[in-house]
Design a protein around this motif. Structure first.
Motif, PDB file in Angstrom:
ATOM      1  N   LEU A 344       0.853  -1.192   0.000  1.00 43.86           N
ATOM      2  CA  LEU A 344       0.000   0.000   0.000  1.00 43.86           C
ATOM      3  C   LEU A 344       0.883   1.234   0.000  1.00 43.86           C
ATOM      4  N   ALA A 345       0.449   2.262  -0.709  1.00 48.59           N
ATOM      5  CA  ALA A 345       1.196   3.516  -0.677  1.00 48.59           C
ATOM      6  C   ALA A 345       0.355   4.608  -0.030  1.00 48.59           C
ATOM      7  N   GLY A 346       0.936   5.287   0.941  1.00 43.64           N
ATOM      8  CA  GLY A 346       0.313   6.473   1.532  1.00 43.64           C
ATOM      9  C   GLY A 346       0.858   7.708   0.825  1.00 43.64           C
ATOM     10  N   MET A 347      -0.028   8.414   0.122  1.00 44.13           N
ATOM     11  CA  MET A 347       0.466   9.560  -0.656  1.00 44.13           C
ATOM     12  C   MET A 347       0.654  10.787   0.227  1.00 44.13           C
ATOM     13  N   ALA A 348      -0.126  10.901   1.297  1.00 42.14           N
ATOM     14  CA  ALA A 348       0.087  12.016   2.227  1.00 42.14           C
ATOM     15  C   ALA A 348       1.250  11.714   3.161  1.00 42.14           C
ATOM     16  N   SER A 349       1.404  10.446   3.521  1.00 43.49           N
ATOM     17  CA  SER A 349       2.486  10.068   4.434  1.00 43.49           C
ATOM     18  C   SER A 349       3.791   9.799   3.689  1.00 43.49           C
ATOM     19  N   ASN A 350       3.741   9.834   2.335  1.00 40.93           N
ATOM     20  CA  ASN A 350       4.946   9.591   1.519  1.00 40.93           C
ATOM     21  C   ASN A 350       5.638   8.290   1.894  1.00 40.93           C
ATOM     22  N   THR A 351       4.852   7.256   2.136  1.00 46.16           N
ATOM     23  CA  THR A 351       5.414   5.997   2.639  1.00 46.16           C
ATOM     24  C   THR A 351       4.759   4.808   1.947  1.00 46.16           C
ATOM     25  N   LEU A 352       5.578   3.793   1.678  1.00 47.30           N
ATOM     26  CA  LEU A 352       5.087   2.511   1.159  1.00 47.30           C
ATOM     27  C   LEU A 352       4.987   1.536   2.334  1.00 47.30           C
ATOM     28  N   TYR A 353       3.884   0.803   2.402  1.00 47.70           N
ATOM     29  CA  TYR A 353       3.642  -0.133   3.495  1.00 47.70           C
ATOM     30  C   TYR A 353       3.390  -1.539   2.945  1.00 47.70           C
ATOM     31  N   ARG A 354       3.553  -2.527   3.821  1.00 42.45           N
ATOM     32  CA  ARG A 354       3.060  -3.873   3.568  1.00 42.45           C
ATOM     33  C   ARG A 354       1.975  -4.178   4.591  1.00 42.45           C
ATOM     34  N   ALA A 355       0.842  -4.645   4.101  1.00 41.96           N
ATOM     35  CA  ALA A 355      -0.259  -5.042   4.988  1.00 41.96           C
ATOM     36  C   ALA A 355      -0.212  -6.559   5.143  1.00 41.96           C
ATOM     37  N   HIS A 356       0.027  -7.010   6.336  1.00 47.80           N
ATOM     38  CA  HIS A 356       0.186  -8.441   6.624  1.00 47.80           C
ATOM     39  C   HIS A 356      -1.187  -9.094   6.708  1.00 47.80           C
TER      40      HIS A 356
END
Ligand SMILES: [Ca+2]
Length: 403
Positions: A344-356
Motif C-alpha cells: 500500500l502507498a500512503g500519498m500524504a504520508s509519503n510511505t510505502l507499506y506492507r499489509a500483513h
C-alpha cells in the motif's frame, strides 16, 4: 487516431515533436553510475529490497500525475495525466539504456485510418487520465472529459490498440452518469482500472464531490462497475465508496478484488470487494468532519466513527495517510512470508507499506520505504516492484535479501 511512439518516426510530419526537446532529459536518464550503490532500500522485518531510482521524462505539474504500464521487466509505457505518452526501456538498471523514447498527445495525434475519440482529455485541476490497464495489445484508459452533447464532467473508459509504433482509438466502454455540472473537485472522482479475468474490467468511481448521489440507483457515483469487454455492457458491482483514487487490484490467485479509498478526516479504507455489497459512504465513516467545514459532510455522514449496517473495511487509517495504490505480492515470490500480502502507498504520508494478511483479515501494517509520494504501483510474478511517484521518479527493485 495514431500516436507515433517509435523514435525512428521523429520529425516525420510532426512539427511538435523534436528529438532535441528530450535531449536534456535523456542525459539525466542515462547518467546512472553502475559503480554507485543502489539508490534506496525497502526495509522490512523479514526482507530488504534494493531499488534503483530513475527520472521519468514527463512533466505532470502539479500532481496528481498519470499512471504507467509494464511492458516487460525493463520496458514501460508512462502515461502523462494530460495524454502524453513515453515509451521507454531502462535496460538492466545499471547501464540504463533507453531504447525508444517519444512523447505525443492522445488528442493531438494525427488521425490515420482510425476513428477519433469523441472528446479531448479534460486536463485541469485534478482532472485528466486517472487509470490504465493493459492486456496484450489493448490499452484501457479512464479519463475525464467534459461532454459535448451532455455538458458536464464525466469519467469515460476507452479502449486503444497499442502497436509497436502507434496507438489506435478503438471504442468507448463506459461513461459515468449523470454529467456533473458546476463546481467539482475532480480528486473525488476515482477512475482506477483493474482487469478481472479474461473478459472483465473493473472501474472504481468516487463521489465526484456529490456525496448525496452515492447511495442512489440512478447515478454512477461512489460505485465500482464491472465492464464486460465482450460487449455486454457494465454492471454495478459495489457501492458506497468516497474517493477510490489510489488502488484497485485483482488477485488472480484468489479471485479477490481489493480497493483503497480516501476517507474524509481520517478513515482511509482498504476494502475487499464483495459483489452487491455497500461500503457505507456517506452514511458511515471511521473519519470525522473537517473542522473548517463541519456541515459539509455532516449532512450525510451522520454516523462518524462506526460502520454498522454496512460492509466494513479490512483496515482503516486514522489519521489518514492518503491511501493510494495497492498491489498484491505474488503468492510464490521470493519473500515467502509476504505471499499474497498487500503493498500500500500512503500519498500524504509519503510511505510505502506492507499489509500483513491472515486469511481475509489484515493483522498489521508495516512501513517499507519513506520519502516518496507514490502515484502508481505494479508488481510482477517474480516480486519485482515498480513504483511511480508524483514528482516523476520511477523506482524498480533490483534484488531481494531475506533476513
Ligand atoms: Ca466505508
Amino acid at each position: 487516431m495514431t500516436v507515433v511512439l517509435g523514435a525512428h518516426h521523429l520529425g516525420r510530419g510532426q512539427a511538435s515533436l523534436e528529438a532535441d526537446d528530450f535531449a536534456p532529459v535523456l542525459e539525466e536518464w542515462l547518467t546512472l553510475d553502475d559503480e554507485a550503490p543502489l539508490d534506496v532500500r525497502l526495509e522490512s522485518l523479514v526482507a530488504a529490497l534494493d531499488a534503483r531510482v530513475y527520472r521519468i521524462p514527463i512533466e505532470d505539474d502539479p500532481w496528481p500525475s498519470g499512471p504507467f504500464e509494464v511492458l516487460s521487466d525493463s520496458r514501460f509505457l508512462f502515461i502523462g495525466r494530460c495524454g502524453e505518452l513515453v515509451y521507454a526501456d531502462i535496460g538492466d538498471g545499471r547501464a540504463a539504456t533507453l531504447e525508444k523514447l517519444v512523447a505525443s498527445h492522445l488528442d493531438e495525434a494525427p488521425v490515420a485510418a482510425g476513428r477519433r475519440a469523441p472528446e479531448r482529455v479534460h486536463c485541469e485541476g485534478n482532472a485528466g487520465i486517472k487509470g490504465s490497464a493493459l492486456r496484450d495489445d489493448r490499452l484501457y484508459l479512464a479519463l475525464h472529459v467534459r461532454g459535448e452533447s451532455a455538458p458536464g464532467l464525466h469519467i469515460v473508459v476507452r479502449e486503444y490498440r497499442l502497436g509497436d509504433n502507434e496507438l489506435q482509438y478503438e471504442r468507448e466502454l463506459f461513461r459515468s452518469f449523470p454529467p456533473i455540472e458546476g463546481e467539482v473537485s475532480e480528486e473525488f472522482s476515482g477512475g482506477r482500472l483493474a482487469l478481472v479475468g479474461d473478459r472483465r474490467l473493473a472501474l472504481a468511481l468516487g463521489d465526484f464531490d456529490r456525496p448525496e448521489m452515492v447511495q442512489r440507483d440512478d447515478t454512477a457515483m461512489g460505485k465500482v462497475f464491472m465492464i464486460d469487454l465482450a460487449g455486454d455492457g457494465a454492471r454495478e458491482y459495489t457501492r458506497g465508496h468516497r474517493s477510490p483514487s489510489g488502488g484497485l487490484v485483482f488477485d488472480a490467485a484468489t479471485g479477490q478484488l481489493w480497493l483503497s479509498e480516501h476517507g474524509p478526516r481520517g478513515g482511509d479504507e482498504i476494502n475487499l470487494l464483495e459483489p452487491g455489497a455497500n461500503y457505507g459512504w456517506p452514511v458511515v465513516s471511521y473519519g470525522m468532519p473537517y473542522p473548517n467545514d463541519p456541515q459539509r459532510y455532516a449532512r450525510y455522514a451522520h454516523r462518524w466513527q462506526q460502520h454498522e449496517g454496512f460492509e466494513k473495511p479490512k483496515t482503516s487509517f486514522v489519521p489518514s495517510i492518503g491511501l493510494g495504490p495497492v498491489a498484491v505480492y505474488p503468492h510464490d515470490g521470493p519473500v515467502a512470508a509476504w505471499a499474497g500480502h498487500l503493498l500500500l502507498a500512503g500519498m500524504a504520508s509519503n510511505t510505502l507499506y506492507r499489509a500483513h494478511r491472515e486469511g481475509d483479515s489484515i493483522a498489521y501494517v508495516e512501513p517499507l520505504l519513506a520519502g516518496y509520494r507514490i502515484r502508481d504501483m505494479r508488481i510482477d510474478s517474480q516480486g519485482t516492484l515498480f513504483l511511480k511517484t508524483d514528482d516523476q521518479r520511477f523506482i524498480r527493485t533490483e534484488g531481494t535479501a531475506l533476513r
